[in-house]
Design a protein around this motif. Structure first.
Motif, mmCIF file in Angstrom:
data_model
loop_
_atom_site.group_PDB
_atom_site.id
_atom_site.type_symbol
_atom_site.label_atom_id
_atom_site.label_comp_id
_atom_site.label_asym_id
_atom_site.label_seq_id
_atom_site.Cartn_x
_atom_site.Cartn_y
_atom_site.Cartn_z
ATOM 1 N N LEU A 1 0.748 -1.421 0.116
ATOM 2 C CA LEU A 1 0.024 -0.004 0.057
ATOM 3 C C LEU A 1 0.899 1.221 -0.040
ATOM 4 O O LEU A 1 1.549 1.482 0.853
ATOM 5 N N PRO A 2 0.749 2.233 -0.728
ATOM 6 C CA PRO A 2 1.642 3.216 -0.954
ATOM 7 C C PRO A 2 1.239 4.291 0.224
ATOM 8 O O PRO A 2 -0.007 4.103 0.810
ATOM 9 N N PRO A 3 2.430 5.072 0.707
ATOM 10 C CA PRO A 3 2.283 5.698 1.923
ATOM 11 C C PRO A 3 0.938 6.838 2.180
ATOM 12 O O PRO A 3 0.168 7.016 2.899
ATOM 13 N N GLU A 4 0.507 7.424 1.099
ATOM 14 C CA GLU A 4 -0.451 8.325 0.843
ATOM 15 C C GLU A 4 -1.892 7.680 1.230
ATOM 16 O O GLU A 4 -2.726 8.175 1.642
ATOM 17 N N LEU A 5 -2.019 6.456 0.659
ATOM 18 C CA LEU A 5 -3.209 5.777 0.912
ATOM 19 C C LEU A 5 -3.357 5.219 2.382
ATOM 20 O O LEU A 5 -4.347 5.336 3.055
ATOM 21 N N ARG A 6 -2.357 4.521 3.052
ATOM 22 C CA ARG A 6 -2.270 4.492 4.197
ATOM 23 C C ARG A 6 -2.431 5.641 5.258
ATOM 24 O O ARG A 6 -3.323 5.402 5.978
ATOM 25 N N ALA A 7 -2.137 6.715 5.101
ATOM 26 C CA ALA A 7 -2.187 7.873 5.832
ATOM 27 C C ALA A 7 -3.464 8.421 5.523
ATOM 28 O O ALA A 7 -4.318 8.822 6.606
ATOM 29 N N ARG A 8 -4.290 8.291 4.239
ATOM 30 C CA ARG A 8 -5.574 8.705 4.050
ATOM 31 C C ARG A 8 -6.650 7.726 4.950
ATOM 32 O O ARG A 8 -7.605 8.394 5.504
ATOM 33 N N LEU A 9 -6.275 6.487 4.948
ATOM 34 C CA LEU A 9 -7.103 5.701 5.671
ATOM 35 C C LEU A 9 -6.755 5.351 7.034
ATOM 36 O O LEU A 9 -7.484 4.525 7.657
ATOM 37 N N SER A 10 -5.616 6.016 7.561
ATOM 38 C CA SER A 10 -5.460 5.726 8.909
ATOM 39 C C SER A 10 -4.926 4.353 9.256
ATOM 40 O O SER A 10 -5.240 3.773 10.316
ATOM 41 N N LEU A 11 -4.166 3.739 8.420
ATOM 42 C CA LEU A 11 -3.784 2.351 8.614
ATOM 43 C C LEU A 11 -2.282 2.144 8.736
ATOM 44 O O LEU A 11 -1.420 2.932 8.200
ATOM 45 N N PRO A 12 -1.814 1.370 9.801
ATOM 46 C CA PRO A 12 -0.581 1.200 10.042
ATOM 47 C C PRO A 12 0.198 0.527 8.734
ATOM 48 O O PRO A 12 -0.586 -0.120 7.925
ATOM 49 N N VAL B 1 -3.922 -7.287 24.274
ATOM 50 C CA VAL B 1 -4.556 -8.500 24.001
ATOM 51 C C VAL B 1 -6.105 -8.257 24.056
ATOM 52 O O VAL B 1 -6.886 -8.976 23.048
ATOM 53 N N GLU B 2 -6.677 -7.699 24.887
ATOM 54 C CA GLU B 2 -8.023 -7.475 24.831
ATOM 55 C C GLU B 2 -8.569 -6.629 23.676
ATOM 56 O O GLU B 2 -9.469 -6.760 22.939
ATOM 57 N N ALA B 3 -7.815 -5.714 23.275
ATOM 58 C CA ALA B 3 -8.080 -5.052 21.844
ATOM 59 C C ALA B 3 -8.117 -5.985 20.926
ATOM 60 O O ALA B 3 -8.979 -5.934 19.951
ATOM 61 N N LEU B 4 -7.195 -6.943 20.894
ATOM 62 C CA LEU B 4 -6.823 -7.723 19.708
ATOM 63 C C LEU B 4 -8.095 -8.791 19.561
ATOM 64 O O LEU B 4 -8.799 -9.040 18.475
ATOM 65 N N GLU B 5 -8.466 -9.172 20.637
ATOM 66 C CA GLU B 5 -9.700 -10.078 20.794
ATOM 67 C C GLU B 5 -10.975 -9.608 20.451
ATOM 68 O O GLU B 5 -11.670 -10.292 19.868
ATOM 69 N N ALA B 6 -11.037 -8.137 20.602
ATOM 70 C CA ALA B 6 -12.225 -7.444 20.157
ATOM 71 C C ALA B 6 -12.152 -7.198 18.726
ATOM 72 O O ALA B 6 -13.149 -6.759 18.108
ATOM 73 N N GLY B 7 -10.908 -7.412 17.887
ATOM 74 C CA GLY B 7 -10.679 -6.988 16.542
ATOM 75 C C GLY B 7 -10.845 -5.808 16.351
ATOM 76 O O GLY B 7 -11.337 -5.187 15.187
ATOM 77 N N GLY B 8 -10.332 -4.842 17.211
ATOM 78 C CA GLY B 8 -10.583 -3.416 16.896
ATOM 79 C C GLY B 8 -9.347 -2.481 16.843
ATOM 80 O O GLY B 8 -9.609 -1.437 16.861
ATOM 81 N N THR B 9 -8.288 -3.103 16.696
ATOM 82 C CA THR B 9 -7.020 -2.548 16.680
ATOM 83 C C THR B 9 -6.508 -2.082 15.417
ATOM 84 O O THR B 9 -7.238 -2.533 14.295
ATOM 85 N N PRO B 10 -5.996 -0.865 14.970
ATOM 86 C CA PRO B 10 -5.515 -0.484 13.597
ATOM 87 C C PRO B 10 -5.030 -1.728 13.009
ATOM 88 O O PRO B 10 -5.037 -1.787 12.074
ATOM 89 N N ALA B 11 -4.051 -2.426 13.662
ATOM 90 C CA ALA B 11 -3.486 -3.403 13.018
ATOM 91 C C ALA B 11 -4.543 -4.563 12.386
ATOM 92 O O ALA B 11 -4.290 -4.901 11.150
ATOM 93 N N HIS B 12 -5.737 -4.843 13.033
ATOM 94 C CA HIS B 12 -6.613 -5.785 12.586
ATOM 95 C C HIS B 12 -7.439 -4.941 11.350
ATOM 96 O O HIS B 12 -7.462 -5.600 10.300
ATOM 97 N N ARG B 13 -7.668 -3.629 11.534
ATOM 98 C CA ARG B 13 -8.124 -3.005 10.197
ATOM 99 C C ARG B 13 -7.156 -3.203 9.147
ATOM 100 O O ARG B 13 -7.610 -3.370 8.008
ATOM 101 N N ARG B 14 -5.906 -2.958 9.174
ATOM 102 C CA ARG B 14 -5.001 -3.163 8.123
ATOM 103 C C ARG B 14 -5.086 -4.453 7.543
ATOM 104 O O ARG B 14 -4.992 -4.413 6.247
ATOM 105 N N LEU B 15 -5.037 -5.480 8.319
ATOM 106 C CA LEU B 15 -4.888 -6.725 7.726
ATOM 107 C C LEU B 15 -6.233 -7.062 7.110
ATOM 108 O O LEU B 15 -6.281 -7.666 6.186
#
Length: 544
Positions: free
Chosen positions: A119-130, A148-162
């Motif tokens: 993903l190009p940096p400008e796209l990641r910045a626009r979508l707030s993706l790590p 861990v709790e945030a990961l289990e809830a599936g709501g972290t920026p890392a989850h959104r990115r993947l």
């Protein structure tokens, strides 16, 4: 703390590696490992070492034992040396968690050194993706319990990115598939006679709804284009998809081609054949039926007619996909209840023609955004209204306290001359609490002695089952006890009650289809979902 150092003892021709562990409170447990070499564990289990051990404890002959526990060294002050949080991966026999963690850690290190983020940096910045490497590290190596709790809830920026990467890959695959098919399958568009829709509709005993007319326009434009149609037709049960499919088939035949409709069951194929034969007769197109139940003496001429092009429209089941079924000029492939078929089956049907159009139909409600995500290689048409005069079906989840009222409603509707379905999850007894159709039919014959009760299930011979369904259609047996063989393919306007026993055993799509069997006439209709006494709170919530 290790109170007794490790020792290796032979045990039934296997090496057993054991160590006695003690805590500050005097508790003791023996750790056992089979088929492990002593040098592998000795550095961690020297007498007096402080370790963190976790695993399952069993008590045998009054002695607590842990089989193949995981070991983590601790510092002299009892603090953990490694990460505070460690991932647990799906187990594989012979591959310990420690080995898996080491392999993943090495892979992450290699990724951080050489993995390029697609993903190009400008796209990641626009979508707030790590970044990709950062996201992979975050899900494999959370920093603390909050992570861990945030990961289990599936709501972290890392989850959104993947998740974004997964959806992007799906959409790119669908887009490439669509582009490849369109480029490689360009065809010369054939004009659809301008008066065909009017001639077809003039012979109908009803007018098309505005939604049906809109969808017909979209389909006819596809058939006249230079690229083969790829369209998903979505419409609720009873919204009139079959009429739209008939008009599409009439257009394909008017272009000089053939049409085929693929249905998942013989019952539905027979229903489609009966309805489509009546719809297509005014425009001069005969409709044939091809299923596994077609006699051999009829099958030969039917296959010859399809290969020669003299049979222009055929309705069938998986029998249509057989190698010996060939078409002269297949121009339109229609797939009903498309979720019952795999992609390969649709491809096999299309491969029987030279770039035929594809129309797949479903009554399962799919939000438009989800439909576009799942079927990005298809254009989506939606019939979002039902024919006038049809009333919404009143649906209720019925517990033990409401069963008497439910059966009283059945009695009242039968006394009014209406038809009633009673659907059970099983044909024959399958367990202590199974409500079986055979037993239910016997019980209802005693409960409603003045009413003829029919019985239909998948274990009956097809001819006997068809006879039972015909008795229900005609009103000779107005109360039909059945399994999910009635899920699709029955159109009985006089049916006003669908009572589903042990409704928690059915899927939501099945319940939606079953509800669609009633409400096809002008009378008020009811769908009663009877939950069993053992239904869990989760099952009742799903029904609600």
């Amino acid at each position: 703390m290790i109170s007794a150092g490790p020792e290796v003892t032979p045990r039934k021709r296997r090496r057993v590696f054991r160590a006695v562990l003690a805590d500050d409170g005097g508790g003791r447990v023996t750790a056992l490992w089979f088929r492990f070499r002593a040098p592998h564990l000795q550095p961690l289990l020297a007498a007096g070492s402080r370790v963190l051990v976790h695993g399952s404890v069993v008590v045998e002959a009054g002695r607590a034992e842990m089989l193949h526990p995981e070991i983590e060294p601790l510092g002299e002050d009892g603090e953990r040396i490694g990460p505070a949080v460690r991932p647990v991966y799906p187990g594989t026999e012979g591959l310990p968690q420690a080995t898996l963690r080491t392999l993943v850690r090495r892979a992450l290190a290699a990724a951080s050194a050489g993995l390029e983020d697609p993903l190009p940096p400008e796209l990641r910045a626009r979508l707030s993706l790590p970044g990709l490497v950062e996201s992979l590290a975050a899900v494999h190596e959370p920093a603390d319990d909050a992570d861990v709790e945030a990961l289990e809830a599936g709501g972290t920026p890392a989850h959104r990115r993947l998740a974004f990467d997964d959806l992007l890959a799906l959409q790119l695959r669908l887009a490439l598939s669509r582009a490849r098919y369109g480029r490689s399958r360009r065809r010369r568009g054939r004009r659809v006679p301008a008066d065909l829709p009017q001639r077809f509709q003039a012979r109908l005993p009803f007018a098309l709804t505005a939604a049906q007319a809109r969808v017909v326009g979209e389909i006819l434009a596809d058939l006249a284009g230079d690229r083969p149609m790829q369209r998903l037709l979505q419409g609720d049960v009873g919204s009139g998809k079959t009429v739209v499919a008939a008009l599409a088939a009439a257009a394909a035949c008017a272009q000089g081609g053939q049409a085929a409709l693929l249905a998942p069951t013989e019952l539905l194929a027979e229903q489609h054949h009966r309805v489509l034969a009546a719809l297509m007769a005014p425009v001069g197109v005969a409709v044939e039926l091809l299923t596994a139940g077609v006699p051999r003496e009829r099958r030969g001429p039917l296959l010859a007619g399809l290969a020669a092009g003299t049979i222009r429209f055929v309705v069938g089941t998986h029998a249509l996909l057989e190698e010996r079924v060939r078409f002269a000029r297949l121009a339109l492939a229609i797939v009903d209840e498309q979720h019952r078929f795999g992609v390969r089956q649709r491809v096999r049907l299309r491969a029987k023609g030279e770039a035929p159009g594809l129309l797949v139909m479903t009554a399962t409600p799919i939000p438009r955004t989800l439909a576009l995500a799942l079927y990005g290689d298809l254009d989506v048409s939606v019939i979002d209204e039902v024919p006038p005069g049809r009333r919404p079906v009143t649906t209720r989840v019925v517990g033990a306290e409401g069963r008497r009222a439910a059966w009283e409603l059945v009695r009242v509707e039968l006394a009014r001359g209406r038809r009633v379905y009673v659907v059970c999850p099983l044909a024959l007894e399958g367990g202590e609490d199974a409500v079986a159709a055979v037993r239910a039919a016997a019980r209802l014959r005693a409960f409603f002695p003045e009413v003829a009760v029919g019985l239909a299930h998948g274990r009956m011979p097809p001819a006997e089952r068809s006879a039972q369904l015909e008795r229900f259609r005609s009103g000779a047996a107005p109360l039909l006890v059945a399994t999910t063989v009635v899920e699709v393919g029955l159109d009985v306007p006089e049916a006003t009650v669908m009572l589903v026993e042990r409704a928690e055993r059915f899927g939501l799509a099945q319940l939606h289809q079953l509800r669609g069997r009633v409400g096809r006439g002008a009378d008020p209709a009811h769908c009663l979902l009877l939950a069993g006494p053992g239904a869990s709170p989760e099952a009742r919530e799903r029904l609600a």
